[in-house]
Design a protein around this motif. Structure first.
Motif, PDB file in Angstrom:
ATOM      1  N   VAL A   5       0.831  -1.207   0.000  1.00 26.11           N
ATOM      2  CA  VAL A   5       0.000   0.000   0.000  1.00 26.11           C
ATOM      3  C   VAL A   5       0.869   1.263   0.000  1.00 26.11           C
ATOM      4  CG1 VAL A   5      -1.664   1.320   1.364  1.00 26.11           C
ATOM      5  CG2 VAL A   5      -1.929  -1.143   1.132  1.00 26.11           C
ATOM      6  N   PHE A   6       0.714   2.082  -1.009  1.00 26.21           N
ATOM      7  CA  PHE A   6       1.456   3.349  -1.118  1.00 26.21           C
ATOM      8  C   PHE A   6       0.508   4.512  -0.854  1.00 26.21           C
ATOM      9  CE2 PHE A   6       5.529   2.238  -3.247  1.00 26.21           C
ATOM     10  CZ  PHE A   6       5.274   0.913  -3.589  1.00 26.21           C
ATOM     11  N   THR A   7       0.795   5.355   0.136  1.00 19.26           N
ATOM     12  CA  THR A   7      -0.037   6.561   0.341  1.00 19.26           C
ATOM     13  C   THR A   7       0.722   7.766  -0.223  1.00 19.26           C
ATOM     14  OG1 THR A   7       0.858   6.769   2.568  1.00 19.26           O
ATOM     15  CG2 THR A   7      -1.282   5.716   2.363  1.00 19.26           C
ATOM     16  N   ILE A   8       0.470   8.032  -1.503  1.00 23.21           N
ATOM     17  CA  ILE A   8       1.227   9.082  -2.203  1.00 23.21           C
ATOM     18  C   ILE A   8       0.404  10.364  -2.343  1.00 23.21           C
ATOM     19  CG2 ILE A   8       2.552   9.602  -4.313  1.00 23.21           C
ATOM     20  CD1 ILE A   8       3.708   7.295  -2.705  1.00 23.21           C
ATOM     21  N   ALA A   9      -0.944  10.252  -2.278  1.00 18.96           N
ATOM     22  CA  ALA A   9      -1.776  11.456  -2.440  1.00 18.96           C
ATOM     23  C   ALA A   9      -1.331  12.523  -1.449  1.00 18.96           C
ATOM     24  CB  ALA A   9      -3.251  11.113  -2.209  1.00 18.96           C
ATOM     25  N   GLY A  10      -1.138  13.726  -1.962  1.00 20.50           N
ATOM     26  CA  GLY A  10      -0.694  14.822  -1.104  1.00 20.50           C
ATOM     27  C   GLY A  10      -0.651  16.087  -1.917  1.00 20.50           C
ATOM     28  N   SER A  11      -0.560  17.221  -1.224  1.00 20.76           N
ATOM     29  CA  SER A  11      -0.424  18.470  -1.970  1.00 20.76           C
ATOM     30  C   SER A  11       0.313  19.479  -1.110  1.00 20.76           C
ATOM     31  CB  SER A  11      -1.787  19.007  -2.381  1.00 20.76           C
ATOM     32  OG  SER A  11      -2.357  19.681  -1.287  1.00 20.76           O
ATOM     33  N   SER A  12       0.719  20.569  -1.749  1.00 20.73           N
ATOM     34  CA  SER A  12       1.501  21.556  -1.017  1.00 20.73           C
ATOM     35  C   SER A  12       0.928  22.954  -1.249  1.00 20.73           C
ATOM     36  CB  SER A  12       2.953  21.450  -1.484  1.00 20.73           C
ATOM     37  OG  SER A  12       3.590  22.682  -1.433  1.00 20.73           O
ATOM     38  N   ILE A  13       0.673  23.666  -0.150  1.00 20.99           N
ATOM     39  CA  ILE A  13       0.218  25.061  -0.244  1.00 20.99           C
ATOM     40  C   ILE A  13       1.280  25.939   0.404  1.00 20.99           C
ATOM     41  CG2 ILE A  13      -1.661  26.692   0.197  1.00 20.99           C
ATOM     42  CD1 ILE A  13      -3.509  24.300   0.779  1.00 20.99           C
ATOM     43  N   PRO A  14       2.209  26.451  -0.425  1.00 19.67           N
ATOM     44  CA  PRO A  14       3.235  27.313   0.162  1.00 19.67           C
ATOM     45  C   PRO A  14       2.701  28.727   0.395  1.00 19.67           C
ATOM     46  CG  PRO A  14       3.688  26.939  -2.172  1.00 19.67           C
ATOM     47  CD  PRO A  14       2.412  26.216  -1.862  1.00 19.67           C
ATOM     48  N   GLY A  15       3.360  29.463   1.270  1.00 18.78           N
ATOM     49  CA  GLY A  15       2.939  30.841   1.554  1.00 18.78           C
ATOM     50  C   GLY A  15       3.416  31.226   2.942  1.00 18.78           C
ATOM     51  N   TYR A  16       3.377  32.534   3.240  1.00 14.70           N
ATOM     52  CA  TYR A  16       3.786  32.980   4.569  1.00 14.70           C
ATOM     53  C   TYR A  16       2.650  32.847   5.565  1.00 14.70           C
ATOM     54  CZ  TYR A  16       7.804  35.092   2.232  1.00 14.70           C
ATOM     55  OH  TYR A  16       8.938  35.297   1.488  1.00 14.70           O
ATOM     56  N   LEU A  17       2.993  32.596   6.807  1.00 13.39           N
ATOM     57  CA  LEU A  17       2.020  32.447   7.893  1.00 13.39           C
ATOM     58  C   LEU A  17       0.970  33.554   7.876  1.00 13.39           C
ATOM     59  CD1 LEU A  17       1.157  31.295  10.781  1.00 13.39           C
ATOM     60  CD2 LEU A  17       2.805  32.923  11.694  1.00 13.39           C
ATOM     61  N   LEU A  18       1.447  34.804   7.707  1.00  7.80           N
ATOM     62  CA  LEU A  18       0.516  35.924   7.797  1.00  7.80           C
ATOM     63  C   LEU A  18      -0.392  36.050   6.577  1.00  7.80           C
ATOM     64  CD1 LEU A  18       2.743  38.579   9.565  1.00  7.80           C
ATOM     65  CD2 LEU A  18       0.994  37.086  10.539  1.00  7.80           C
ATOM     66  N   LYS A  30       1.372 -10.609   4.957  1.00 10.70           N
ATOM     67  CA  LYS A  30       2.572  -9.940   5.474  1.00 10.70           C
ATOM     68  C   LYS A  30       3.023  -8.925   4.430  1.00 10.70           C
ATOM     69  CE  LYS A  30       3.468 -13.606   8.571  1.00 10.70           C
ATOM     70  NZ  LYS A  30       2.164 -13.279   9.120  1.00 10.70           N
ATOM     71  N   GLY A  31       2.318  -7.808   4.376  1.00 13.08           N
ATOM     72  CA  GLY A  31       2.537  -6.869   3.291  1.00 13.08           C
ATOM     73  C   GLY A  31       3.486  -5.737   3.612  1.00 13.08           C
ATOM     74  N   LYS A  32       3.341  -4.670   2.812  1.00 14.13           N
ATOM     75  CA  LYS A  32       4.206  -3.485   2.976  1.00 14.13           C
ATOM     76  C   LYS A  32       3.357  -2.225   2.960  1.00 14.13           C
ATOM     77  CE  LYS A  32       8.248  -5.396   0.705  1.00 14.13           C
ATOM     78  NZ  LYS A  32       9.100  -5.495   1.892  1.00 14.13           N
ATOM     79  N   LEU A  33       3.702  -1.305   3.854  1.00 12.28           N
ATOM     80  CA  LEU A  33       3.044  -0.004   3.900  1.00 12.28           C
ATOM     81  C   LEU A  33       4.089   1.043   3.561  1.00 12.28           C
ATOM     82  CD1 LEU A  33       1.241  -0.586   7.328  1.00 12.28           C
ATOM     83  CD2 LEU A  33       0.203  -0.777   5.059  1.00 12.28           C
ATOM     84  N   ILE A  34       3.815   1.865   2.546  1.00  9.27           N
ATOM     85  CA  ILE A  34       4.811   2.857   2.120  1.00  9.27           C
ATOM     86  C   ILE A  34       4.162   4.244   2.151  1.00  9.27           C
ATOM     87  CG2 ILE A  34       6.376   3.577   0.265  1.00  9.27           C
ATOM     88  CD1 ILE A  34       5.178   0.094   0.025  1.00  9.27           C
ATOM     89  N   THR A  35       4.652   5.100   3.029  1.00  9.40           N
ATOM     90  CA  THR A  35       4.098   6.445   3.148  1.00  9.40           C
ATOM     91  C   THR A  35       4.981   7.443   2.393  1.00  9.40           C
ATOM     92  OG1 THR A  35       5.319   6.790   5.181  1.00  9.40           O
ATOM     93  CG2 THR A  35       3.074   5.962   5.407  1.00  9.40           C
ATOM     94  N   CYS A  36       4.477   8.658   2.223  1.00 13.29           N
ATOM     95  CA  CYS A  36       5.245   9.659   1.463  1.00 13.29           C
ATOM     96  C   CYS A  36       5.410  10.945   2.271  1.00 13.29           C
ATOM     97  CB  CYS A  36       4.546   9.940   0.134  1.00 13.29           C
ATOM     98  SG  CYS A  36       5.466  11.073  -0.906  1.00 13.29           S
TER      99      CYS A  36
END
Ligand SMILES: NC(=O)C1=CN([C@@H]2O[C@H](COP(=O)(O)OP(=O)(O)OC[C@H]3O[C@@H](n4cnc5c(N)ncnc54)[C@H](OP(=O)(O)O)[C@@H]3O)[C@@H](O)[C@H]2O)C=CC1
Ligand SMILES: CCCCCCCCCCCCCCCC(=O)[C@@H](N)CO
Length: 354
Positions: A143-156, A191-197
């Motif tokens: 199982v690969f959990t690859i779904a993800g996204s990035s929201i860059p920006g400053y805190l303020l 006896k599988g494999k878990l792969i996170t991103c």
């Protein structure tokens, strides 16, 4: 009298120097000997205990498998003979990706399916796994959990909602899928494999990633603990730490990235195919934390905690290099930030005068 004193102190100095030199030689020879023994033992071990990485015939489940890194992993694993199920939200993109994955198969018998689902919802993540199990006739083994996204920006400038969104998809999205997948694996005695991103941005933090990096830090922390918990059930856990990947997602985030973040990270990166290849290489070697590039090795070397290192030699060399590379990068990035601050101040002054 004076001459005698200098004579004895010189003898003392010579004694100290020769003692130091012989200790240095002894320690060096000892280190070389230990390293060689380690290398030989590792080879002998690898010969008798073959790697349990063999995706052929396995049901591989990939969230975020419709594009970018997830799709490249799906294609390369199909080439290695796996049955593939990909999960994402947009059905049209899933359909196109599944055609590409089908074309990469080595046998017509390999099953390629797609499931529409939003993995940032627990219910939807559980349903997607149920559907994948129904379509293939057995639960996923890798199982690969690859779904993800990035929201860059400053805190303020960012909204707190965006902090919540990042955590919900990148971190909780990982937890929902991994929790249900490991439950299914246990039930079916797999006896599988878990792969996170995760990301290199979870090993070093820099300006503009205050919403994204912490969500990937969380994935890292989760995976680290999961590795040990899953030893209870003989399930392997791995976590990927890619640097910049040239994907649709990367193009999108670059449109909203603050100028300095863009400058520090650069617009160049590895292709998703290359990252998938390096990840699969790491998986086949049984590495727990997998990096795909030399800079990653350096960041990982000083961020391992008590996790096993992938290679004693590379680790030792990278720890040494990190003494120079890490402060240099910090000084350089701080310099860039201060330069920007001064420019902003000058602009404010100008505006005031006008
Ligand atoms: N690109 C980079 O520079 C780096 C990326 N990473 C990480 O690597 C992973 C892959 O990145 P990348 O290939 O660039 O990403 P992309 O944005 O190119 O692709 C993301 C994939 O995830 C799917 N997805 C997004 N949101 C959801 C959701 N809520 N539910 C289900 N599926 C979803 C998308 O499909 P859809 O939109 O249809 O749902 C798509 O298939 C991510 O976890 C990312 O954080 C790490 C380091 C660097
Ligand atoms: C204090 C040190 C500062 C040093 C700054 C320069 C380091 C450059 C290495 C950048 C690696 C980050 C890649 C992760 C990108 C990522 O995960 C996003 N693109 C998400 O999609």
């Amino acid at each position: 009298m004076e001459e005698v004193e200098t004579f004895t102190s010189r003898i003392g100095l010579n004694y100290v120097i020769s003692n130091f030199v012989s200790t240095f030689y002894t320690v060096s020879i000892l280190l070389i000997w230990i390293s060689l023994t380690y290398l030989i033992l590792k080879k002998v071990y690898a010969y008798f205990v073959p790697s349990n990485w063999n995706p052929k015939g396995k049901h591989v489940y990939i969230t975020g498998g419709s594009q970018g890194l997830g799709k490249s992993l799906a294609i390369q694993l199909a080439k290695l003979g796996a049955d593939i199920t990909i999960v994402a939200r947009k059905i049209e993109v899933l359909r196109l990706a599944s055609d590409e994955i089908k074309a990469a198969r080595i046998s017509e018998k390999q099953k390629v399916n797609y499931v529409v689902g939003d993995v940032s919802s627990n219910e939807s993540a559980i349903n997607a796994l149920k559907e994948a199990t129904r379509l293939v006739g057995r639960c996923p083994e890798y199982v690969f959990t690859i779904a993800g996204s990035s929201i860059p920006g400053y805190l303020l400038n960012l909204d707190v909602k965006q902090y919540e969104t990042q955590m919900k998809l990148n971190y909780l999205g990982t937890v929902y899928t991994i929790k249900e997948a490991s439950r299914l694996m246990l039930e079916a005695n797999v006896k599988g494999k878990l792969i996170t991103c995760s990301s290199l941005a979870a090993l070093v933090g820099f300006i503009g990633y205050s919403a994204y990096s912490p969500s990937k830090h969380a994935v890292r922390g989760f995976s680290e603990i999961l590795r040990q918990e899953m030893l209870l059930y003989d399930i392997d856990v791995h976590c990927l730490f890619p640097g910049s990947i040239l994907t649709e997602g990367f193009n999108e985030e670059n449109k909203i990235k603050p100028k300095i973040t863009l400058e520090l990270e650069g617009t160049d990166g590895m292709t998703p195919e290359a990252v998938a290849r390096e990840s699969i290489k790491g998986l086949s070697k049984g590495e727990t934390f997998i990096v795909c590039e030399p800079l990653g090795e350096i960041f990982l070397a000083c961020g391992l905690g008590f996790l096993p290192c992938n290679n004693l030699f590379t680790h030792a060399i990278c720890i040494g290099l990190s003494w120079i590379v890490c402060p240099a990068l910090r000084l350089y990035s701080d310099f860039k930030v201060k330069q920007e601050r001064n420019q902003n101040l000058k602009q404010k002054d100008k505006l005031k005068k006008n």
